[in-house]
Design a protein around this motif. Structure first.
Motif, PDB file in Angstrom:
ATOM      1  N   VAL A  61       0.840  -1.190   0.000  1.00 40.02           N
ATOM      2  CA  VAL A  61       0.000   0.000   0.000  1.00 40.02           C
ATOM      3  C   VAL A  61       0.882   1.249   0.000  1.00 40.02           C
ATOM      4  CG1 VAL A  61      -1.799   1.272   1.233  1.00 40.02           C
ATOM      5  CG2 VAL A  61      -1.804  -1.243   1.259  1.00 40.02           C
ATOM      6  N   THR A  62       0.525   2.204  -0.832  1.00 41.67           N
ATOM      7  CA  THR A  62       1.200   3.503  -0.838  1.00 41.67           C
ATOM      8  C   THR A  62       0.433   4.439   0.079  1.00 41.67           C
ATOM      9  OG1 THR A  62       2.076   3.257  -3.075  1.00 41.67           O
ATOM     10  CG2 THR A  62       1.769   5.511  -2.266  1.00 41.67           C
ATOM     11  N   LEU A  63       1.128   5.032   1.033  1.00 38.10           N
ATOM     12  CA  LEU A  63       0.411   5.884   1.979  1.00 38.10           C
ATOM     13  C   LEU A  63       1.272   7.066   2.428  1.00 38.10           C
ATOM     14  CD1 LEU A  63       1.503   5.068   5.124  1.00 38.10           C
ATOM     15  CD2 LEU A  63       0.226   3.016   4.557  1.00 38.10           C
ATOM     16  N   PRO A  64       0.627   8.206   2.710  1.00 37.56           N
ATOM     17  CA  PRO A  64       1.346   9.399   3.148  1.00 37.56           C
ATOM     18  C   PRO A  64       1.532   9.432   4.659  1.00 37.56           C
ATOM     19  CG  PRO A  64      -0.940   9.948   2.708  1.00 37.56           C
ATOM     20  CD  PRO A  64      -0.800   8.475   2.441  1.00 37.56           C
ATOM     21  N   VAL A  93      -3.444  11.249   6.275  1.00 37.44           N
ATOM     22  CA  VAL A  93      -2.152  10.788   6.798  1.00 37.44           C
ATOM     23  C   VAL A  93      -2.350   9.456   7.521  1.00 37.44           C
ATOM     24  CG1 VAL A  93      -0.347  11.275   8.506  1.00 37.44           C
ATOM     25  CG2 VAL A  93      -1.178  13.103   6.990  1.00 37.44           C
ATOM     26  N   ARG A  94      -1.479   8.476   7.229  1.00 32.28           N
ATOM     27  CA  ARG A  94      -1.606   7.165   7.853  1.00 32.28           C
ATOM     28  C   ARG A  94      -0.314   6.668   8.496  1.00 32.28           C
ATOM     29  NH1 ARG A  94      -5.809   8.728   7.606  1.00 32.28           N
ATOM     30  NH2 ARG A  94      -7.697   7.904   6.634  1.00 32.28           N
ATOM     31  N   PHE A  95       0.769   7.421   8.397  1.00 31.82           N
ATOM     32  CA  PHE A  95       2.006   7.110   9.113  1.00 31.82           C
ATOM     33  C   PHE A  95       2.333   8.281  10.019  1.00 31.82           C
ATOM     34  CE2 PHE A  95       6.531   7.983   9.525  1.00 31.82           C
ATOM     35  CZ  PHE A  95       7.024   6.800  10.055  1.00 31.82           C
ATOM     36  N   LEU A  96       2.546   7.981  11.301  1.00 30.91           N
ATOM     37  CA  LEU A  96       2.874   9.001  12.291  1.00 30.91           C
ATOM     38  C   LEU A  96       4.268   8.725  12.849  1.00 30.91           C
ATOM     39  CD1 LEU A  96      -0.487   8.953  14.310  1.00 30.91           C
ATOM     40  CD2 LEU A  96       0.037  10.225  12.210  1.00 30.91           C
ATOM     41  N   ASP A  97       5.002   9.790  13.089  1.00 30.68           N
ATOM     42  CA  ASP A  97       6.370   9.716  13.617  1.00 30.68           C
ATOM     43  C   ASP A  97       6.365  10.410  14.976  1.00 30.68           C
ATOM     44  OD1 ASP A  97       9.138   9.638  13.933  1.00 30.68           O
ATOM     45  OD2 ASP A  97       9.476  11.374  12.637  1.00 30.68           O
ATOM     46  N   VAL A  98       6.374   9.623  16.054  1.00 27.93           N
ATOM     47  CA  VAL A  98       6.167  10.166  17.398  1.00 27.93           C
ATOM     48  C   VAL A  98       7.412   9.936  18.247  1.00 27.93           C
ATOM     49  CG1 VAL A  98       4.741  10.041  19.476  1.00 27.93           C
ATOM     50  CG2 VAL A  98       3.675   9.800  17.218  1.00 27.93           C
ATOM     51  N   THR A 136     -12.493   1.268   8.693  1.00 24.82           N
ATOM     52  CA  THR A 136     -11.873   0.753   7.462  1.00 24.82           C
ATOM     53  C   THR A 136     -10.393   1.116   7.388  1.00 24.82           C
ATOM     54  OG1 THR A 136     -12.426   2.764   6.215  1.00 24.82           O
ATOM     55  CG2 THR A 136     -14.034   0.951   6.189  1.00 24.82           C
ATOM     56  N   GLU A 137      -9.950   2.019   8.258  1.00 26.18           N
ATOM     57  CA  GLU A 137      -8.596   2.572   8.158  1.00 26.18           C
ATOM     58  C   GLU A 137      -7.626   1.860   9.106  1.00 26.18           C
ATOM     59  OE1 GLU A 137      -8.490   5.220   5.623  1.00 26.18           O
ATOM     60  OE2 GLU A 137     -10.345   4.063   5.544  1.00 26.18           O
ATOM     61  N   THR A 138      -6.336   2.101   8.900  1.00 27.99           N
ATOM     62  CA  THR A 138      -5.306   1.682   9.840  1.00 27.99           C
ATOM     63  C   THR A 138      -4.315   2.833   9.979  1.00 27.99           C
ATOM     64  OG1 THR A 138      -3.703  -0.035  10.409  1.00 27.99           O
ATOM     65  CG2 THR A 138      -3.759   0.640   8.118  1.00 27.99           C
ATOM     66  N   VAL A 139      -3.604   2.854  11.088  1.00 23.11           N
ATOM     67  CA  VAL A 139      -2.591   3.879  11.337  1.00 23.11           C
ATOM     68  C   VAL A 139      -1.288   3.183  11.721  1.00 23.11           C
ATOM     69  CG1 VAL A 139      -1.904   5.828  12.795  1.00 23.11           C
ATOM     70  CG2 VAL A 139      -4.292   5.594  12.060  1.00 23.11           C
ATOM     71  N   LEU A 140      -0.195   3.575  11.082  1.00 26.60           N
ATOM     72  CA  LEU A 140       1.133   3.103  11.441  1.00 26.60           C
ATOM     73  C   LEU A 140       1.821   4.196  12.251  1.00 26.60           C
ATOM     74  CD1 LEU A 140       0.310   1.792   8.580  1.00 26.60           C
ATOM     75  CD2 LEU A 140       2.710   1.127   8.461  1.00 26.60           C
ATOM     76  N   MET A 141       2.492   3.810  13.329  1.00 33.35           N
ATOM     77  CA  MET A 141       3.114   4.810  14.189  1.00 33.35           C
ATOM     78  C   MET A 141       4.519   4.367  14.609  1.00 33.35           C
ATOM     79  SD  MET A 141       2.024   6.211  17.969  1.00 33.35           S
ATOM     80  CE  MET A 141       0.328   6.553  17.508  1.00 33.35           C
ATOM     81  N   ARG A 142       5.500   5.111  14.146  1.00 36.94           N
ATOM     82  CA  ARG A 142       6.851   4.905  14.647  1.00 36.94           C
ATOM     83  C   ARG A 142       6.948   5.527  16.044  1.00 36.94           C
ATOM     84  NH1 ARG A 142      12.195   8.359  13.189  1.00 36.94           N
ATOM     85  NH2 ARG A 142      13.738   7.045  14.206  1.00 36.94           N
ATOM     86  N   LEU A 143       7.440   4.741  16.992  1.00 32.94           N
ATOM     87  CA  LEU A 143       7.660   5.229  18.351  1.00 32.94           C
ATOM     88  C   LEU A 143       9.144   5.186  18.669  1.00 32.94           C
ATOM     89  CD1 LEU A 143       4.792   3.635  20.481  1.00 32.94           C
ATOM     90  CD2 LEU A 143       5.022   6.011  19.749  1.00 32.94           C
ATOM     91  N   LYS A 144       9.680   6.318  19.126  1.00 32.67           N
ATOM     92  CA  LYS A 144      11.110   6.442  19.382  1.00 32.67           C
ATOM     93  C   LYS A 144      11.332   7.266  20.644  1.00 32.67           C
ATOM     94  CE  LYS A 144      15.290   8.312  17.126  1.00 32.67           C
ATOM     95  NZ  LYS A 144      15.627   9.356  18.130  1.00 32.67           N
TER      96      LYS A 144
END
Length: 299
Positions: A61-64, A93-98, A136-144
């Motif tokens: 999947v291509t996602l912003p 937006v579906r990728f979060l950088d936290v 219907t959605e999903t969220v990807l989240m980088r946690l650092k």
């Protein structure tokens, strides 16, 4: 060591404040097709994943996404976004950088030394609310972990999930889910040690050449972005590709880099419009709604 670290942190904070004041914008906010530093997206695209087949792997999947998703404060040197998290999700937006600072079990949101006036619970509540409204959605989240060096945030993250969301909100596996498996879920991209809470951030194919010393280095930054997007299109479809279009330096603030890189990205994608192509996750500072929609349309 503690005194030295405090002195360095204080000096860095003073530099951030001074540069933030010196770099205060002299003109109004900008809302272009590729760049938006206003408080509201031009339009929303809240349920775009509904049309993606359940059988498709999330790696295809291509996602912003947004870099330093919660970096709203600290002046031009540290601010990377202008839309609140809820509006980012509604805009597509579906990728979060936290980035989280860990002190005595507390997880506050930081960009470097700058506290972003939020804690991890605020992030989880916004994401959980969105996924409840849009199953219907999903969220990807980088946690650092950021601006602390405990190397041990696992237990704190688990505690926040249990208090501010729910345990079954998470995708509990290193495996890449299909779209059907991921719907309604938060997929943690775990950039810290401990048992599996989700996928491992290091398992992704990542281009994050974030250092842009001056605006004269923007062409080199764009070459890195362009090269990795091309690699994502042709690369292993079982692996998630992640391209950071964001960058910064002392003489190249995030907003200035974003205005230039986002414009190049918009033209690059416009030239390929109408083609179905896997670009992976494309992560930006100050993206505009038309740019997000253009990325989404590659699905």
């Amino acid at each position: 060591m503690g005194t030295h670290r405090t002195t360095v942190a204080t000096a860095w904070m003073m530099l951030v404040v001074v540069l933030g004041v010196l770099s205060a914008p002299c003109e109004g906010k900008v809302q272009r097709p590729d760049y938006d530093d206003t408080g509201t997206p031009e339009f929303l695209h809240p349920a775009w994943m509904a049309s993606i087949p359940d059988s498709r792997s999330l790696s295809e999947v291509t996602l912003p996404g947004t870099h330093n998703t919660m970096a709203f404060y600290g002046g031009a040197l540290t601010e990377c976004q202008s839309w609140p998290l809820g509006l980012q999700l509604q805009a597509g937006v579906r990728f979060l950088d936290v980035r989280l600072r860990h002190v005595a079990g507390n997880l506050t949101v930081h960009h470097g030394v700058v506290y972003q006036r939020a804690h991890f619970g605020h992030v989880l509540e916004d994401v959980a609310r969105f996924l409840l409204e849009r199953p219907t959605e999903t969220v990807l989240m980088r946690l650092k972990e950021e601006f602390s060096e405990t190397g041990d945030i696992y237990a704190a993250v688990v505690g926040y999930v249990r208090r501010h969301a729910r345990w079954d909100l998470l995708w509990h596996s290193r495996r890449t889910p299909t779209m059907g498996q991921a719907r309604g879920k938060l997929v943690v991209l775990q950039d810290f040690s401990g048992p599996d809470l989700g996928m491992r951030y290091g398992s992704l194919d990542i281009a994050d050449d974030w250092k842009v010393p001056t605006l004269l280095h923007v062409p080199q930054k764009w070459q890195s972005v362009h090269k990795h997007l091309a690699a994502a299109a042709e690369g292993n479809k079982a692996r998630v590709f992640l391209t950071f279009a964001s960058g910064a330096g002392i003489f190249a603030y995030p907003n200035a880099v974003a205005q230039r890189i986002n414009a190049r990205l918009y033209k690059y994608l416009s030239d390929m419009a109408g083609v179905s192509k896997r670009l992976g996750i494309v992560t930006m500072d100050f993206p505009a709604a038309p740019l997000l929609k253009m990325i989404i349309d590659f699905n």
